[in-house]
Structure formats: C-alpha cells, structure tokens
Design an enzyme around this catalytic site. Structure first.
Site, PDB file in Angstrom:
ATOM      1  N   CYS A 133       0.842  -1.194   0.000  1.00 46.72           N
ATOM      2  CA  CYS A 133       0.000   0.000   0.000  1.00 46.72           C
ATOM      3  C   CYS A 133       0.883   1.251   0.000  1.00 46.72           C
ATOM      4  O   CYS A 133       1.635   1.492  -0.940  1.00 46.72           O
ATOM      5  CB  CYS A 133      -0.957  -0.043   1.199  1.00 46.72           C
ATOM      6  N   ASP A 179      -9.256  -3.635  -7.017  1.00 46.39           N
ATOM      7  CA  ASP A 179      -8.617  -2.570  -6.241  1.00 46.39           C
ATOM      8  C   ASP A 179      -8.962  -1.210  -6.837  1.00 46.39           C
ATOM      9  O   ASP A 179      -8.530  -0.876  -7.943  1.00 46.39           O
ATOM     10  CB  ASP A 179      -7.101  -2.779  -6.249  1.00 46.39           C
ATOM     11  N   HIS A 211      -8.304  -4.273  -2.145  1.00 42.74           N
ATOM     12  CA  HIS A 211      -7.101  -3.559  -1.729  1.00 42.74           C
ATOM     13  C   HIS A 211      -6.736  -3.949  -0.291  1.00 42.74           C
ATOM     14  O   HIS A 211      -7.593  -4.021   0.585  1.00 42.74           O
ATOM     15  CB  HIS A 211      -7.336  -2.047  -1.798  1.00 42.74           C
TER      16      HIS A 211
END
Length: 245
Positions: A133, A179, A211
């Site tokens: 991330c 995502d 995600h």
C-alpha cells in the site's frame, strides 16, 4: 499517477494472530522492527515498507518474520514518526488529512537513514524492498543502485509515472482485480511503462480480493487466504531469483 492516493478503503481489513519473532530497536531516533534469518546472516536483506498502520499492526510483523524465515534479514522502520493510522481508528477518521503529514519530504529521510544503517551498521550487501500500500511508493522511488537492488510491491498507492519510469532494478507487483486504487487502467499504464524499461518485471493479479489483501485479508475466507499466501510466495520467489547472491 500509475496508482491512486490512499483513501478510506486503505483503513479496513482484519487483524491476524501469531507470535512475532523479531525485536523492536532503534536506528538513531527511528524505531525499527528487525527480524533475523535462521543463520543470522545480514548479507541478503529486505527493507520492509509498511502500509499506513506501520509498526502497530501485528500482521506486518508476522509477514516480516516470514521473509526472515526464508533467509533474509528484515528491517521495518516506523515511516510515520509515531503517527500511524490507529489500528482502532474511528469510522470518521480522515485519511487524506492524515496523509498531508506523511508525504515524501517527511518519509524520504526515514527511508534514506534506514538504508544507510542497514549497509553501514548491519553490513547488508544486497537489499530488496517490500512495499505494501503506502510503502509501495517508496520501494519504487528507491529502486536504484546503492539504494534498493530489487523491489516487490503489493496493492501499491500514490506512485507517479515518472517514479515508475525511473526504476533501475527488477520489480514485481501483486495486485487485486478489485482494487479501486490500482484499477485496470492504472495496471495497464504501469505495464506499458515497464515494458519500455530494460529491467525484469512481473504483475500478478488476484481475483476475489480487495485492496490490502496481502496484509489484512480475512484468513477465514479460503480464497482470501490463498491470495495472501500466493502473494507472499511471489515476493519470496522474486527475491530468490534476483536478490540473493
């Protein structure tokens, strides 16, 4: 951007259970989590750049320990100077307000200092970057000789096209088909850029997950667990091929 900025979908997910094997220490004034491989070697190492929950999230420490168990010294610095997104954040937490205090001018010095300590204090000769991330951006930014030798990122955010175009080492990307921050058009843009570079690259796409799956998925869901475990294996295989010498 080849991936979009962090948003509210970054702050969900599940906590995992397990006993961590590493230790918390400091490089100067930077808190770090360090996990050693079975042979205690520091030759091949991984700089683990976390998601927005930082050192507070046990999930990340458990993944760091798994990389260590596969033969790598792993160092995970506190990227947020004691100000990660709280694991027990309120539903009203505004991630974009938080993000303004954690942009490259604040984060780059932490990454630079940690890499310096890894090479000078610990004697690391080959360093790969793992980024989940938020951390994925900084793996890409530092994928250059004398910084990071090899990179692996999962569900990355906030990567600029020029950052991706500038990489000088092998890069593996683990992505979710669902995502919102790394949607198909951004994956395709990234693939187009990587195809023009003279470096090895890989993009694996996992269905049925969102995600954050590689760190914070629900392990009680079979497909989620499978995707997380395969993503981790992707990273290990990549480092075994391109990092270990």
């Amino acid at each position: 951007m080849t991936s979009l900025p962090p948003s509210q979908c970054c702050i969900g997910g599940s906590l995992h259970e397990g006993e961590t094997q590493g230790e918390l220490t400091k490089f100067g004034d930077i808190p770090v989590y360090v996990s050693y491989p079975p042979d205690k070697s520091t030759h091949n190492a991984i700089l683990f750049l976390s998601d927005i929950f930082g050192l507070a999230l046990v999930n990340s420490k458990l993944i760091a320990d798994l990389f260590a168990a596969n033969g790598y010294l792993v160092v995970m610095p506190d990227l947020f100077q004691g100000d990660p997104v709280p694991v027990d954040h309120s539903p009203s937490f505004q991630i974009m307000d938080w993000l303004q205090g954690h942009l490259p001018p604040q984060t780059d010095p932490i990454v630079t200092a940690t890499l310096r300590e890894m090479r000078e204090r610990l004697g690391c000769q080959r360093i790969g970057g793992v980024g989940y991330c938020y951390g994925g951006k900084y793996v890409v930014r530092y994928l250059h000789p004398g910084q990071l030798d090899v990179g692996f990122v999962a569900h990355p955010t906030f990567i600029e096209p020029d950052e991706l175009k500038a990489i000088e080492g092998p890069l593996s990307i683990s992505a979710s088909a669902q995502d919102n921050l790394f949607p198909p058009e951004k994956r395709h843009e990234s693939e187009t850029i990587l195809a023009q570079l003279d470096v090895p690259y890989q993009i694996n796409i996992f269905s049925d997950v969102e995600h954050g799956f590689a760190v914070r998925c629900d392990l009680n869901k079979t497909r989620h667990r499978f995707a997380k475990e395969q993503s981790f294996s992707q990273g290990v295989t990549w480092f075994n091929q391109y990092l270990k010498k």
